[in-house]
Every structure is written in structure tokens, then in C-alpha cells.
Design a protein around this motif. Structure first.
Motif, PDB file in Angstrom:
ATOM      1  N   GLU A  73       0.787  -1.105  -0.123  1.00 53.92           N
ATOM      2  CA  GLU A  73       0.092   0.070  -0.038  1.00 53.92           C
ATOM      3  C   GLU A  73       0.775   1.179   0.257  1.00 53.92           C
ATOM      4  O   GLU A  73       0.597   2.210  -0.793  1.00 53.92           O
ATOM      5  CB  GLU A  73      -1.044   0.010   1.089  1.00 53.92           C
ATOM      6  CG  GLU A  73      -2.302  -0.756   0.851  1.00 53.92           C
ATOM      7  CD  GLU A  73      -2.825  -1.289   2.095  1.00 53.92           C
ATOM      8  OE1 GLU A  73      -2.675  -0.602   3.208  1.00 53.92           O
ATOM      9  OE2 GLU A  73      -3.789  -2.307   2.087  1.00 53.92           O
ATOM     10  N   ALA A  74       1.783   1.064   0.798  1.00 50.71           N
ATOM     11  CA  ALA A  74       2.760   2.290   0.886  1.00 50.71           C
ATOM     12  C   ALA A  74       3.629   2.479  -0.505  1.00 50.71           C
ATOM     13  O   ALA A  74       3.556   3.711  -0.992  1.00 50.71           O
ATOM     14  CB  ALA A  74       3.922   2.021   1.889  1.00 50.71           C
ATOM     15  N   ARG A 122       2.193   1.627  -3.325  1.00 57.31           N
ATOM     16  CA  ARG A 122       1.125   2.191  -4.593  1.00 57.31           C
ATOM     17  C   ARG A 122       0.924   3.448  -4.005  1.00 57.31           C
ATOM     18  O   ARG A 122       0.557   4.454  -5.190  1.00 57.31           O
ATOM     19  CB  ARG A 122      -0.262   1.511  -4.115  1.00 57.31           C
ATOM     20  CG  ARG A 122      -0.037   0.219  -4.202  1.00 57.31           C
ATOM     21  CD  ARG A 122       0.044  -0.381  -5.809  1.00 57.31           C
ATOM     22  NE  ARG A 122      -1.159   0.256  -6.695  1.00 57.31           N
ATOM     23  CZ  ARG A 122      -2.102  -0.038  -6.826  1.00 57.31           C
ATOM     24  NH1 ARG A 122      -2.438  -1.274  -6.391  1.00 57.31           N
ATOM     25  NH2 ARG A 122      -2.894   0.652  -7.627  1.00 57.31           N
ATOM     26  N   VAL A 123       0.998   4.068  -2.853  1.00 58.12           N
ATOM     27  CA  VAL A 123       0.786   5.616  -2.501  1.00 58.12           C
ATOM     28  C   VAL A 123       2.146   6.276  -3.248  1.00 58.12           C
ATOM     29  O   VAL A 123       1.709   7.393  -3.649  1.00 58.12           O
ATOM     30  CB  VAL A 123       0.853   5.975  -1.017  1.00 58.12           C
ATOM     31  CG1 VAL A 123       0.841   7.469  -0.834  1.00 58.12           C
ATOM     32  CG2 VAL A 123      -0.365   5.332  -0.574  1.00 58.12           C
ATOM     33  N   ASP A 124       3.223   5.715  -3.243  1.00 58.43           N
ATOM     34  CA  ASP A 124       4.356   6.512  -3.929  1.00 58.43           C
ATOM     35  C   ASP A 124       4.423   6.113  -5.509  1.00 58.43           C
ATOM     36  O   ASP A 124       5.253   6.598  -5.964  1.00 58.43           O
ATOM     37  CB  ASP A 124       5.943   5.738  -3.275  1.00 58.43           C
ATOM     38  CG  ASP A 124       6.113   5.988  -1.784  1.00 58.43           C
ATOM     39  OD1 ASP A 124       5.230   6.978  -1.385  1.00 58.43           O
ATOM     40  OD2 ASP A 124       6.688   5.297  -1.333  1.00 58.43           O
ATOM     41  N   GLY A 125       3.216   5.657  -5.850  1.00 61.10           N
ATOM     42  CA  GLY A 125       3.003   5.703  -7.345  1.00 61.10           C
ATOM     43  C   GLY A 125       3.471   4.429  -7.987  1.00 61.10           C
ATOM     44  O   GLY A 125       3.680   4.292  -9.387  1.00 61.10           O
ATOM     45  N   SER A 164      -3.765   5.119 -13.349  1.00 61.46           N
ATOM     46  CA  SER A 164      -2.797   4.155 -12.933  1.00 61.46           C
ATOM     47  C   SER A 164      -2.950   2.724 -13.980  1.00 61.46           C
ATOM     48  O   SER A 164      -1.907   2.049 -14.029  1.00 61.46           O
ATOM     49  CB  SER A 164      -3.267   3.338 -11.676  1.00 61.46           C
ATOM     50  OG  SER A 164      -4.275   2.829 -11.642  1.00 61.46           O
TER      51      SER A 164
END
Lengths: 308, 328
Positions: A203-204, A206-209, B5
Motif C-alpha cells: 500500500e505504501a 502504491r501511494v508512492d506511485g 494507474s
């Protein structure tokens, strides 16, 4: 029950129990390790020593014992290194090793690639048919190989003759078969390793792109490296040990070690010394790797079956 | 899931399964992704596991013999004739096949009992605190880690009638007066059980060991306050608490032994005695010695059915226990 006067005191019982369990453990260790010891010892023996009516179970005879105790380096001179030299000329051992290495390593790479994707899907997602697919994965481990081998042999012969694609006695044929056989176990083991990595990590990412796939490849896979190594070792060993399919589909130029080693015993003579020398060469790296990396391997294997 | 995305998705995600499988479009985005990840594995299993099994069943009702090896599809349809032939105890093949099934059961039950006793003993010993426990565990695992082709050949060498160390040791200890034939004759099946158990007991040990470690310490504390001795603790706490793991061990060992080919094939060598020919080895020798694939397939299906019946028990157990819990 035992009458009171024969009962030991508390500490006496404790000591007796400890002695007893040490003794049993000793016997088990002896039982577990003697064959491996015997392999190594026999590989350093001449034919006459191996076939002797009463072989010494130590590397030296009783007469030589005194010398060895006085100077342990004498032991090295008592060993025969013959077998390690003659086996290469007498049998195509080198080819067997190369074939096994090629087949088992390529299988490992493919099975891990496919297994990581599948194991990750199993660990992270809920999807319809999950139980069914999981059951099918485990179910493949219950199929007697012969049931698959017979039709597959016919299939391979047929493809070879009608489509002119060689499959029998080729690297790609046997590698494809092995990959498929090991993928279910790989998925199952890797799923357990992925389970132990917290979801928050991706999740982290993903948040970072990162995309989902990038999160898997760049973040999760490196974290699962010990588990992947353990699974890889398991797959490698499975492919290395397989004989049912290899005995039919991998003969001739691609004969692996597991099949080739049997030719050391012919109708008339058994070259035990050479066989054990080749076996020692094959076994040593595997045992050393296991001793170094055993923790994730042991965890991965018990994971699926003993989950509470 | 934002549209941006999806643009950076990698090639794995680009496969358009929905075009071929309409049902697939009804899955949520996450579910579709899970299936995409599983796709390579599923395809391979379909190709090498499920299609050959269906094919194998098909062949078992065809008269495929040496004349049809490359044209199996031209073989005549014979209904259940192959099954009748291999299961008829009046034919030589049928008689031997029944005998091989009997040997298979001895092999799997014998191995189960021996590995369970050895594995449980080892696991209990390892579960105590002592110096060198980790080293002992590592060493006890080696029989299972060492390549089985190699260890089986070592045992084959040790069990030689003339030159083997086992006969020589037993003779010098006075246990036997004549060298025993371990690898030929009617008792071969027991040699097979002994050797196969040696290769498998570490697996049982490690599974039971993991089970032992998960038994809560408080149970033992409470029991010793109540004055329970070692035996009572084992009888009323350890053994019952191990039950779930034991059930898995029992089914897995029986099943895996039943379909094991490597041990009999390597241990018994090029000319395996009848007694050591467990079903899978018998089918193999039968099918490839005279290319009777139809009948061989029929025997394989029978063996498979027996294994499946046992696997059902295993699944039932797994589902009842904890399989659904893994869903997250």
C-alpha cells in the motif's frame, strides 16, 4: 504400576529419563546418518575393499587404528582417490551432471516465475473459485505420475510425428513437464511466504506511485527472497530427483544424473565405488546449501500442512 | 482504481481474457487481476495435468497397443474391456495387478506406521531443551534432503546379499546365521518399507515438531500442578493436541507412498522381484515392456481412483479445519 520400593527418586528419574532420551536420539542420529557416511566412505575405497566379506565400518582397519590415533593425518593416506578419477572416463558422469544442472535450473527459474505470480494472487486477493483452484493445486500432488505419463508419451510421439516438433529426449520437453509439475507446490509454498509480508508494504508503494505489478516486483519479491530461495531449492531438488518421466522422456543426449547413475550397475558388475564417488559429488553441494539455508526451507514446507 | 494507474500497468495486465471468456468481465478489477497472475500456472496445469488425465481415461477405453503407439486415435473403442482384463484375477495380468495393489497397501501402511513412530519419537526428543538441539534437527533432516536417487542407491549397496554391510553386520552380531536376500524374493516389500521410511521420516518429524511447538505451554503447567507425570502429559495433552497434524501426516504419507515411483524403481533395480512391484512400478513395466498403453491406462485409472478416494478424506479434513481461514 511399579511397587514403591523400586521407584526412583524425583531427581533419579529425571537423570534416567535424560540419559534414555539422549540414547534414543543417538540411535536416531546414527540411523539417519550412517548411509550418508557409508556413501562417503565407500567412495574412497577400492573395489576389493567394498566387496570384502567383512568390511571395516571405520575408514581404517583395526591394525591401522594405532597409527591413525598417533597421527590422524595418516588417515588421508589410507583413502583411495581412484574412484574420483576413473568415474569420468568410465561413465559419462560429466554429461549427466550438466544435463541435470540444465534441466533442474531452468525448471527452477520457470517454476519460480510462474509460482511467484500465482502465489501472490493467492496470498493477496479474494476471487471466486479460490477454494476450487486451491484444491486443484493440491490435487495435482495426489495424481499417480503414471496416469499422466502414458497419455503424455503418446501425445509427445504424436506431436513429434505430425508436427515435426521434437519433444522426447530434448531439454525443452522435459523442462516443460517438470515446470508444470513443480508449479503447484511453488504456488503453495510461496503463498505462505507472501502471507507473512504485511499488506501495508505494498500500500505504501502504491501511494508512492508504483503500479500493482511494480509493487509486486520491486517491493514484495525482494522481501520474499528467503522464501523464494527455499522454494527454488525445493523445486530444484524435485527436478533433480525425478525418475519416472525422465526414464521415458529424457534419454540419450539429455540423460540426467538420476537416470544415468543407475548405469553404474550393469548386469554383470556393479561399480559401487565410482557410483558412490559420483553420488558424493552430487550430494555434497545440496547438503551444504541446505545446512546454510535451512530455516526458510523448513518453514516453507511445514507452512501449508501445519497451519493452525 | 483510477484510469491513470491503468496506463502504467505492465504487460501481464494487458491480456484481454474477457474477449474469450464473457464470464470474466463480470469479475471485479481486483479479481480479474488475481486471475491474470494465476493464468500462466493455470494454463500449464490444464495442459499437463488435466488434459492428460482426461486423455488417459480416454485411452483406457481404447485398444491402444504396440500397433497404435503413433496413431492412438485409430485404436478401436473397446468399452470397458481393458478394465475387465486387468481386474480379472484369472488372467496373469489381472492376478499380478491385484497382487501389486496388495503390495501397494503394505507399502503405504507400513511406511506410514514406521515413519510415524520414528517421526514422533524424533519430534518429541527435539522438543526438549538441550544443547545442540538445532544441530540435531538439521542432521535428522538430512536423509530427506539428500537426493533420494543417491540415498536409495546407497541402501541398495548396503542391502547387497554378498557384499552388503547390513548382512555383514548382522552376521557378525549373530542376529542371522545366513546372509539374507533383501532385494529379491518375497520379503522385498519390507526392505522397501524400511528404506522408504528412512527417506520420509524427517518430513513427518518436522511436521509433528511444528505441531508440538504450537501446543500452549499453559496446558502443561496446569497439568503438572495437577500432578500429571510425563506419560500422563503425553497421553492427555500432547497426543490429543497433535491430532490435527497427525491426521494430515497420516493421509499425506499414505497417499504419497501409494503413488511413489522413485523408491521401488531405484532400490529394486532393473529386474524388480514380484514382491517389490507396487502398482505404479508394475504398471510402468507392463505398459512400456510391450506398449500395452490401453490396459496400462486402465490400471492407472484404478490406482488414481484409490488415491482420489483417499485425497477426498484429506480435503474433507482440510476444509473442516482451516482451509477457508486462509482467504484474505
Amino acid at each position: 504400576m511399579i511397587p514403591d520400593e523400586f521407584r526412583l527418586t524425583e531427581s533419579g528419574r529425571e537423570t534416567l529419563f535424560n540419559l534414555l532420551s539422549k540414547g534414543v536420539l543417538g540411535c536416531l542420529l546414527l540411523y539417519a546418518l550412517f548411509p550418508i557416511y557409508w556413501m562417503i566412505l565407500s567412495s574412497f575405497r577400492t573395489r576389493a575393499e567394498i566387496t570384502a566379506a567383512e568390511p571395516s565400518i571405520l575408514p581404517f582397519t583395526l591394525d591401522e587404528a594405532a597409527d591413525v590415533i598417533r597421527d590422524p593425518s595418516v588417515l588421508l593416506t589410507l583413502l583411495e582417490y581412484e574412484n574420483y578419477l576413473t568415474m569420468w572416463d568410465r561413465f559419462p558422469v560429466f554429461d549427466y551432471f550438466v544435463n541435470s544442472l540444465v534441466i533442474a535450473s531452468v525448471t527452477t527459474v520457470f517454476a519460480l516465475a510462474v509460482g511467484c505470480l500465482g502465489g501472490y494472487a493467492f496470498s493477496r486477493y479474494r476471487f471466486p473459485g479460490k477454494i476450487g483452484v486451491g484444491g486443484a493445486l493440491l490435487g495435482t500432488q495426489m495424481i499417480p505420475g503414471i496416469l499422466i505419463l502414458l497419455p503424455m508419451f503418446l501425445l509427445f510421439v504424436w506431436i513429434q510425428e505430425t508436427l515435426a516438433i521434437p519433444l522426447i529426449d530434448t531439454y525443452h520437453g522435459i523442462i516443460f513437464v517438470y515446470t508444470t509439475f513443480t508449479v503447484p507446490v511453488a504456488i503453495w509454498m510461496l503463498r505462505g511466504f507472501f502471507d507473512s509480508i504485511p499488506n501495508a508494504i505494498e500500500e505504501a508503494a502504491r501511494v508512492d506511485g508504483c503500479s500493482r505489478f511494480q509493487a509486486l516486483v520491486r517491493v514484495v519479491l525482494p522481501m520474499a527472497a528467503p522464501g523464494i530461495a527455499a522454494t527454488g531449492m525445493f523445486v530444484f531438488l524435485t527436478a533433480f530427483n525425478e525418475v519416472l518421466f525422465a526414464s521415458v522422456l529424457a534419454r540419450g543426449d539429455v540423460t540426467p544424473f538420476a537416470i544415468g547413475i543407475q548405469s553404474f550397475e550393469t548386469q554383470t558388475t556393479a561399480y559401487w565405488g565410482e557410483m558412490m564417488a559420483a553420488s558424493t559429488v552430487a550430494t555434497a553441494p545440496i547438503l551444504i546449501l541446505f545446512i546454510l539455508f535451512q530455516k526458510p526451507i523448513v518453514e516453507g514446507l511445514t507452512e501449508g500442512s501445519v497451519k493452525q | 482504481m483510477t484510469r491513470t494507474s491503468s496506463r502504467v500497468r505492465s504487460s501481464v495486465a494487458e491480456i484481454e481474457i474477457g474477449r474469450y471468456l464473457p464470464l470474466y468481465n463480470r469479475l471485479s478489477d481486483e479479481q480479474q487481476y488475481a486471475y491474470k497472475l494465476l493464468l500462466p500456472g493455470l494454463l500449464m496445469m490444464l495442459l499437463i495435468h488435466f488434459i492428460p488425465i482426461v486423455w488417459g481415461v480416454l485411452i483406457s477405453v481404447l485398444g491402444v497397443d504396440s500397433g497404435y503407439v503413433s496413431q492412438w486415435y485409430e485404436a478401436p473403442f473397446v468399452w470397458l474391456e481393458n478394465y475387465r482384463f486387468v481386474l480379472d484375477p484369472r488372467t496373469v495380468v489381472g492376478e499380478r495387478f491385484w497382487y501389486s495393489l496388495r503390495q501397494t497397501i503394505i507399502f503405504s501402511v507400513g511406511t506410514l506406521l514406521l515413519t510415524y513412530v520414528l517421526g514422533l519419537t524424533a519430534a518429541l526428543l527435539l522438543n526438549q531443551r538441550f544443547k545442540g538441539r538445532f544441530a540435531a534437527r538439521t542432521l535428522l533432516l538430512l536423509p530427506w534432503v539428500a537426493p533420494s536417487v543417491v540415498t536409495l542407491l546407497i541402501w541398495r549397496m548396503m542391502f547387497q546379499q554378498q557384499s552388503g554391510i547390513i548382512n555383514s553386520l548382522l552376521l557378525s552380531l549373530g542376529v542371522i546365521s545366513e546372509p539374507i536376500y533383501w532385494l529379491i524374493g518375497d520379503n522385498t516389500i519390507w526392505t522397501l518399507v524400511l528404506v522408504h521410511s528412512w527417506t520420509q521420516f524427517p518430513l513427518v518429524m518436522i511436521m509433528l515438531y511444528a505441531g508440538l511447538q504450537s501446543i500452549p505451554e499453559q496446558l502443561y503447567e496446569a497439568a503438572s500442578i495437577d500432578g500429571a507425570g510425563r506419560w500422563e502429559q503425553f497421553r492427555y495433552i500432547t497426543f490429543p493436541q497433535l491430532k490435527p497434524v497427525s491426521a494430515v501426516v497420516v493421509l499425506l504419507m499414505m497417499l504419497w507412498t501409494m503413488i511413489n515411483f522413485t523408491s521401488p524403481y531405484i532400490l529394486l533395480g532393473a529386474q524388480p522381484p514380484q514382491s517389490g512391484q507396487v502398482s505404479i512400478l508394475y504398471i510402468y513395466n507392463f505398459a512400456f515392456s510391450n506398449y500395452q498403453f490401453g490396459r496400462g491406462a486402465a490400471m492407472s485409472v484404478v490406482l488414481f481412483a484409490i488415491a482420489m478416494a483417499m485425497a477426498m478424506l484429506y480435503y474433507k479434513y482440510l476444509f473442516d479445519q482451516d482451509f477457508t481461514e486462509g482467504d484474505r
